[in-house]
Design an enzyme around this catalytic site. Structure first.
Site, PDB file in Angstrom:
ATOM      1  N   ALA A 250       0.834  -1.204   0.000  1.00  0.00           N
ATOM      2  CA  ALA A 250       0.000   0.000   0.000  1.00  0.00           C
ATOM      3  C   ALA A 250       0.870   1.257   0.000  1.00  0.00           C
ATOM      4  O   ALA A 250       1.933   1.282   0.615  1.00  0.00           O
ATOM      5  CB  ALA A 250      -0.903   0.005   1.231  1.00  0.00           C
ATOM      6  N   ASP A 251       0.412   2.276  -0.711  1.00  0.00           N
ATOM      7  CA  ASP A 251       1.080   3.575  -0.640  1.00  0.00           C
ATOM      8  C   ASP A 251       0.231   4.506   0.233  1.00  0.00           C
ATOM      9  O   ASP A 251      -0.803   4.094   0.761  1.00  0.00           O
ATOM     10  CB  ASP A 251       1.331   4.154  -2.038  1.00  0.00           C
ATOM     11  CG  ASP A 251       0.058   4.398  -2.837  1.00  0.00           C
ATOM     12  OD1 ASP A 251      -1.028   4.528  -2.234  1.00  0.00           O
ATOM     13  OD2 ASP A 251       0.147   4.475  -4.074  1.00  0.00           O
ATOM     14  N   SER A 252       0.683   5.742   0.393  1.00  0.00           N
ATOM     15  CA  SER A 252      -0.015   6.654   1.304  1.00  0.00           C
ATOM     16  C   SER A 252      -1.454   6.925   0.870  1.00  0.00           C
ATOM     17  O   SER A 252      -2.342   7.055   1.710  1.00  0.00           O
ATOM     18  CB  SER A 252       0.757   7.969   1.442  1.00  0.00           C
ATOM     19  OG  SER A 252       0.947   8.566   0.178  1.00  0.00           O
TER      20      SER A 252
END
Length: 76
Positions: free
Chosen positions: A33-35
């Site tokens: 996951a990214d931000s």
């Protein structure tokens, strides 16, 4: 109960099988996951559980269990 709903939110946002999501699973390292993904998950949590997660607390969420703990804390 919180965990199962959280699994559905995470699986939906990240497009991963629910079976891969366990309490010790990390959002970044295990699920990639990214931000933005994490922001979407937090928004989903807030909507699903009708709670507000403080941005300082949201930054501390690294694992699925951290998110479950935040849900429980906010619900109290």
């Amino acid at each position: 109960m919180e965990f199962e709903k959280l699994q559905e939110i995470i699986a939906d946002v990240l497009n991963v099988p629910k079976e891969e999501i366990k309490p010790e699973t990390t959002f970044v390292d295990d699920l990639g996951a990214d931000s933005l993904d994490i922001f979407q998950i937090i928004m989903g949590i807030e909507e699903e559980f009708d709670i507000e997660i403080d941005s300082d607390e949201a930054e501390k969420i690294a694992t699925v269990q951290d998110a479950v703990d935040q849900i429980k804390n906010a619900a109290e």
